[in-house]
Motif scaffolding. Structure first.
Motif, PDB file in Angstrom:
ATOM      1  N   VAL A 381      -0.349  -8.287   5.613  1.00  0.00           N
ATOM      2  CA  VAL A 381      -0.308  -7.033   6.372  1.00  0.00           C
ATOM      3  C   VAL A 381      -1.427  -7.066   7.396  1.00  0.00           C
ATOM      4  O   VAL A 381      -2.586  -7.327   7.060  1.00  0.00           O
ATOM      5  CB  VAL A 381      -0.479  -5.810   5.445  1.00  0.00           C
ATOM      6  N   ASN A 382      -1.106  -6.809   8.641  1.00  0.00           N
ATOM      7  CA  ASN A 382      -2.093  -6.825   9.712  1.00  0.00           C
ATOM      8  C   ASN A 382      -3.179  -5.787   9.476  1.00  0.00           C
ATOM      9  O   ASN A 382      -2.915  -4.697   8.967  1.00  0.00           O
ATOM     10  CB  ASN A 382      -1.398  -6.572  11.054  1.00  0.00           C
ATOM     11  N   TYR A 383      -4.395  -6.123   9.871  1.00  0.00           N
ATOM     12  CA  TYR A 383      -5.540  -5.239   9.629  1.00  0.00           C
ATOM     13  C   TYR A 383      -5.354  -3.864  10.273  1.00  0.00           C
ATOM     14  O   TYR A 383      -5.872  -2.859   9.782  1.00  0.00           O
ATOM     15  CB  TYR A 383      -6.840  -5.886  10.132  1.00  0.00           C
ATOM     16  N   LYS A 384      -4.608  -3.801  11.393  1.00  0.00           N
ATOM     17  CA  LYS A 384      -4.414  -2.506  12.058  1.00  0.00           C
ATOM     18  C   LYS A 384      -3.683  -1.540  11.140  1.00  0.00           C
ATOM     19  O   LYS A 384      -4.042  -0.369  11.024  1.00  0.00           O
ATOM     20  CB  LYS A 384      -3.633  -2.695  13.362  1.00  0.00           C
ATOM     21  N   HIS A 385      -2.629  -2.041  10.487  1.00  0.00           N
ATOM     22  CA  HIS A 385      -1.899  -1.200   9.543  1.00  0.00           C
ATOM     23  C   HIS A 385      -2.776  -0.833   8.351  1.00  0.00           C
ATOM     24  O   HIS A 385      -2.723   0.293   7.857  1.00  0.00           O
ATOM     25  CB  HIS A 385      -0.644  -1.928   9.053  1.00  0.00           C
ATOM     26  N   VAL A 386      -3.578  -1.788   7.915  1.00  0.00           N
ATOM     27  CA  VAL A 386      -4.443  -1.548   6.759  1.00  0.00           C
ATOM     28  C   VAL A 386      -5.475  -0.466   7.081  1.00  0.00           C
ATOM     29  O   VAL A 386      -5.670   0.482   6.308  1.00  0.00           O
ATOM     30  CB  VAL A 386      -5.144  -2.846   6.311  1.00  0.00           C
ATOM     31  N   LEU A 387      -6.140  -0.576   8.220  1.00  0.00           N
ATOM     32  CA  LEU A 387      -7.134   0.428   8.600  1.00  0.00           C
ATOM     33  C   LEU A 387      -6.490   1.794   8.810  1.00  0.00           C
ATOM     34  O   LEU A 387      -7.055   2.818   8.427  1.00  0.00           O
ATOM     35  CB  LEU A 387      -7.870  -0.014   9.867  1.00  0.00           C
ATOM     36  N   SER A 388      -5.315   1.802   9.431  1.00  0.00           N
ATOM     37  CA  SER A 388      -4.616   3.084   9.634  1.00  0.00           C
ATOM     38  C   SER A 388      -4.295   3.729   8.297  1.00  0.00           C
ATOM     39  O   SER A 388      -4.388   4.949   8.142  1.00  0.00           O
ATOM     40  CB  SER A 388      -3.322   2.865  10.423  1.00  0.00           C
ATOM     41  N   PHE A 389      -3.933   2.902   7.312  1.00  0.00           N
ATOM     42  CA  PHE A 389      -3.636   3.416   5.983  1.00  0.00           C
ATOM     43  C   PHE A 389      -4.907   3.905   5.286  1.00  0.00           C
ATOM     44  O   PHE A 389      -4.951   4.997   4.731  1.00  0.00           O
ATOM     45  CB  PHE A 389      -2.962   2.321   5.148  1.00  0.00           C
ATOM     46  N   LEU A 390      -5.940   3.083   5.332  1.00  0.00           N
ATOM     47  CA  LEU A 390      -7.185   3.415   4.630  1.00  0.00           C
ATOM     48  C   LEU A 390      -7.821   4.701   5.150  1.00  0.00           C
ATOM     49  O   LEU A 390      -8.397   5.483   4.380  1.00  0.00           O
ATOM     50  CB  LEU A 390      -8.190   2.273   4.758  1.00  0.00           C
ATOM     51  N   PHE A 391      -7.737   4.917   6.463  1.00  0.00           N
ATOM     52  CA  PHE A 391      -8.436   6.054   7.061  1.00  0.00           C
ATOM     53  C   PHE A 391      -7.492   7.206   7.407  1.00  0.00           C
ATOM     54  O   PHE A 391      -7.887   8.125   8.115  1.00  0.00           O
ATOM     55  CB  PHE A 391      -9.193   5.599   8.313  1.00  0.00           C
TER      56      PHE A 391
END
Length: 957
Positions: A381-391
């Protein structure tokens, strides 16, 4: 006393209804296009009667007509699946392969729209879609067509000459030939399940099929209020019912456009009365629009958001105080959110629905779907999706875990995460980062996400309502899939499922709560039908919006539409014109706001309706105003930091203390040049400790290539440190240069060198190519120098020295240190070599300019190399060491510094020694200035130095 509402359409309707029906009004059905006018009519009935009365029964047109059939209207998704099944059956009968649902879906939307118009306008599907290749057959096939209609048909079919057909035309003809059978099979299959489309329901009523118009007899009378554009089906059954004296009509119209046959706003009302023969109960047509007392203000706003911001100013102006007397009309409904963000009025009432698509919940759903789509092709999973999910503010995640993963992205340049790393971050993550199983599971999981968020109590009331509606929509979608599964259908392509989910959610709205009969009203053009206000603010009055210039996609060409009397663009213009002109019947003060910015979303032109009003009427156009966007020109921010308190304590950390530690904080070459360029920058970075923001993994930090190049050169020459370097060694070692570059980049990105290719390969390949080219330039230069001896490479520990200064009349010792890229010996001369990948230059104006307060002619590279040279000579007790700068972008100027004038004096031998001596004096002066309590930290006067400063936003530069 004359009522303030007397001239309003619904007030006149109320008075006439009471006059016609009196106490029997309770047995009358009142039918509108939408729900909003029902409340207003009840209000006016109470006002006119002056006493309690039984209210008539009120319906929307859709609710009313559904009383005449036992069939149930089919939802849009159900219609698609039925059409899809029928279409594949036709393909099978032709011996052709079936199409997938995701291929067919875009076609289905257009076909369903065309079928609806065929039914609304009582057209013969077989005739419309009949393939006529011989133009001579037209007269025989359509004997009732006039010459214009025949010409439309000739023009269309003339383009399909058998000799000129291309592949696209052949595909169109194949689709066109299937349409009659598809139309019949589609409706037959729906009817078999006791379902019907809304358009077919209208047609059945008009043609007397599968419907019973006697339901009108359950009412004493039926009154249709405020209708404008009617379909042919409506025209037929309205005419039939009127002839039987079952119904009557109230048309909201003004003489200005009704009496003028060229005025498009009156096109449909004129047709209803003069052509169809419907009778307006208001025999006299009032002339109120052409009134000098009407005041128009036309305002050009600078953008869509600016239109919303204008509202606060416009609403503060003195205006109508009557309850419900002022309204904001959104010609462009996308302006709802900007408008609501501006209006500061507790009594505001919004008749439009709040769109799910513009909520934070939709953002979460869209993120969930995007992650699921990404997992279809990879476990990463691309980091952009991960950060959007986390925050995401709607998702609860342990703060320490979130920060840890964020640091992995920023510090370790982690571009992707394996799904197994993410599943443990919370219960929502468990149903977000798992692969697609089937349609039902995916829809159920997304519904669970919405329910989890609701349970955590993070939703406000409006979002809670949206969440409930979204779950209902998802459940309805599940039911549709279950029906298909029961019929033996296989599961669908995951991407198609996600497309359907998005489509199901995008159209959702929930009504705002408020008092619809009082306060400031906010509504779209369609919601404003039948309603009158004394003061109006209309937003989005742009050409392209009023009227709309886009046609709904259709497989029925314009020529065929004209021949069979189906809707065309001129009809859409007439509807828009009526909705706009009707607003102006009663209003005395009208403010028309349009977006004057031309871009891909706006024409930047005011609607032509404004020009028409000016030309056709005697109304007063007081002024035209262009919004003057306030341009902030703040006074320059002067930041001065005195050296006291904690600031002074921060400086004292650089002094040598009586401790076992060898040294405390140190002054590096970079810190010294920072202070020399801007003392405030030194303060932010070295005293406060503000770290420069790090770039995300898919962006190249400014110093990444430079750091990687240093690593490449260090590793390249490491085998011959302390030995003589030959041209043969360089050429032989060059064969490994690509591997060395990959190793260096992996080291900078803190990755396993063997896996660098898995991280943003396109970007990294570019970096590697640049890195290799830079290294080759250095090596080509070094080949010309061979033989030479490498003494040291990237020594990070030896070059630290104690430096005495005088502070406030007292002696203090501070630490100076330098990390020297390379020390080599050529022809007996010791050289300090500094690699630079930026725009550093070898030329400088003169020595004084290097330390001027204005800092316009600073040469940071020269100051740094002199700093390295000074520290090296002091630590090693050497003299005559030469500072060399390798500007890898260009070696044409050599590697020694030169003055810009005096024939380009080179810093070498005696010139260099004199320069070193001046530098040593200036070094002491600047360092003593740095620690002087009476000299504060201040901004540089040269703003050119602020261009790439990470702290420029603090200084507002």
């Amino acid at each position: 006393m004359k009522s303030v509402n007397e001239g309003k359409f619904l007030n006149r309707v109320a008075a006439d209804l009471l006059d016609r029906f009196g106490n029997e009004l309770q047995d009358v059905a009142i039918v509108f296009n939408n729900k909003r006018p029902q409340l207003y009519l009840k209000k006016y009935l109470a006002e006119v009667s002056g006493k309690p009365i039984w209210s008539p029964q009120m319906y929307t047109i859709q609710e009313f007509l559904s009383l005449g059939t036992t069939l149930v209207p089919a939802g849009q998704l159900k219609q698609f699946f039925v059409l899809y099944t029928c279409y594949n059956e036709l393909l099978k009968s032709e011996g052709k392969d079936s199409v997938s649902p995701d291929e067919f879906y875009p076609l289905a939307e257009i076909i369903l729209g065309d079928f609806s118009q065929v039914d609304y306008y009582l057209a013969n599907a077989k005739e419309i879609f009949g393939l006529i290749e011989d133009i001579a057959e037209l007269q025989l096939q359509f004997p009732n067509f006039d010459e214009d209609q025949l010409q439309f048909m000739r023009t269309f079919w003339g383009s399909f000459s058998a000799k000129k057909q291309n592949q696209m035309q052949e595909r169109f003809i194949e689709l066109w030939q299937r349409m009659p059978a598809l139309y019949v099979n589609f409706h037959a299959r729906l009817a078999k399940e006791d379902l019907v489309t809304n358009a077919r329901m209208y047609r059945n009523l008009a043609e007397g099929k599968d419907s019973d118009p006697s339901f009108l007899k359950t009412f004493k009378h039926t009154v249709f209020v405020g209708f404008n554009a009617l379909s042919k089906a409506e025209e037929r059954f309205f005419k039939q019912w009127q002839e039987k004296e079952w119904c009557s009509f109230y048309f909201d119209v003004d003489a200005h456009y009704f009496s003028n046959p060229l005025q498009e706003a009156g096109h449909f009302i004129r047709r209803n009365i003069h052509t169809v023969g419907l009778v307006n109960q208001f025999r006299e047509v009032p002339a109120r629009l052409n009134d000098k007392a009407k005041e128009f203000f036309v305002v050009q706003a600078l953008g869509n958001v600016a239109q919303g911001k204008l509202l606060s100013e416009l609403l503060e102006q003195k205006g109508t105080k009557n309850e419900g007397g002022k309204a904001i009309i959104l010609a462009d409904e996308k302006l709802l959110i900007p408008a609501l963000q501006t209006i500061d009025d507790d009594s505001v009432n919004v008749t439009m629905g709040y769109p799910f698509e513009q909520s934070a919940l939709y953002g979460l759903c869209d993120l969930w779907l995007s992650i699921q789509e990404a997992l279809l092709s990879d476990d990463e999973v691309n980091y952009k999706h991960v950060l959007s999910f986390l925050f995401n503010p709607l998702i609860t995640i342990d703060a320490d875990l979130r920060n840890k993963m964020h640091n992995q992205v920023v510090d370790e340049k982690k571009v992707t995460f394996n799904k197994t790393e993410l599943l443990h971050t919370g219960k929502i993550a468990g149903i977000t980062f798992n692969h697609f199983v089937d349609s039902f599971t995916s829809i159920r999981h997304l519904a669970s996400v919405l329910l989890y968020v609701a349970e955590e109590g993070k939703l406000q009331r409006m979002d809670s309502l949206l969440s409930t509606e979204a779950v209902k929509a998802l459940n309805a979608l599940t039911d549709s899939f279950e029906e298909l599964k029961a019929e033996g259908a296989k599961d669908f392509n995951p991407r198609f499922v996600f497309k359907l989910i998005r489509r199901a959610l995008q159209g959702l709205t929930v009504p705002f709560e408020g008092e619809p009969l009082a306060g400031l009203q906010v509504m779209g053009l369609l919601e404003s039908r039948n309603l009158d206000f004394d003061e109006l603010i209309v937003l989005g009055v742009n050409e392209g919006i009023l009227p709309k210039i886009n046609n709904t996609p259709s497989f029925i060409p314009d020529n065929i539409r004209r021949a069979f009397g189906l809707p065309i663009l001129e009809h859409q213009n007439a509807i828009s014109a009526y909705l706009f002109y009707r607003l102006l019947h009663v209003a005395k003060k009208i403010t028309l706001v349009y977006n004057g910015v031309t871009d891909e979303k706006s024409t930047g032109e005011e609607s032509r309706f404004i020009k028409q009003l000016e030309f056709e009427t005697n109304c007063t156009f007081i002024n035209r105003v262009q919004q003057n966007q306030a341009i902030e020109n703040p006074r320059e921010l002067k930041i001065v930091v005195e050296k006291n308190g904690d600031v002074l304590k921060g400086l004292e950390k650089y002094f040598k203390r009586n401790s076992t530690a060898k040294y405390d904080k140190k002054i590096s070459a970079t810190a010294f040049t920072d202070y020399n360029t801007c003392s405030l920058r030194f303060f932010y970075k070295n005293i406060v400790g503000l770290k420069e923001p790090k770039d995300l993994p898919d962006r190249i930090e400014a110093n990444l290539i430079g750091s990687a190049l240093h690593t490449v050169m260090e590793v390249f020459y490491e085998p011959v440190t302390g030995q003589e370097v030959t041209a043969d060694f360089i050429k032989e070692r060059e064969t490994r240069l690509s591997d060395l570059c990959e190793f260096a980049l992996a080291k900078e990105l803190k990755l396993n060198a063997a896996k660098t290719g898995t991280q943003t390969p396109a970007l990294q390949q570019i970096v590697l190519q640049v890195l290799e080219q830079y290294a080759l330039k250095i090596l080509r230069n070094d080949e010309k120098l061979t033989p030479f001896k490498i003494e040291e490479l990237e020594n990070k520990s030896d070059y630290v020295m104690l430096y005495p200064i005088e502070v406030g009349g007292k002696s203090q010792n501070i630490w100076l240190y330098g990390i020297i890229d390379r020390v080599d010996v050529k022809d007996g001369k010791v050289r300090i070599v500094d690699y630079k990948t930026g725009k550093d230059q070898l030329k400088y104006k003169d020595f004084p300019s290097l330390f001027e307060d204005q800092a316009k002619d600073h040469n940071k590279a020269l100051i740094q190399t002199l700093f390295y040279t000074y520290v090296y000579e002091q630590v090693k007790k050497r003299q005559y060491v030469e500072p060399h700068l390798y500007t890898v972008r260009d070696f044409k100027e050599g590697t020694l510094f030169k003055e810009k004038h005096k024939g380009g004096l080179v810093l070498q031998d005696q010139n260099l020694e004199a320069f070193k001596s001046m530098f040593a004096d200036k070094l002491r002066e600047k360092l003593e200035e740095l620690f002087d309590e009476n000299i504060p930290f201040m901004q540089t006067e040269n703003k050119e130095n602020c261009g790439y400063c990470p702290y420029k936003d603090i200084c507002q530069r």
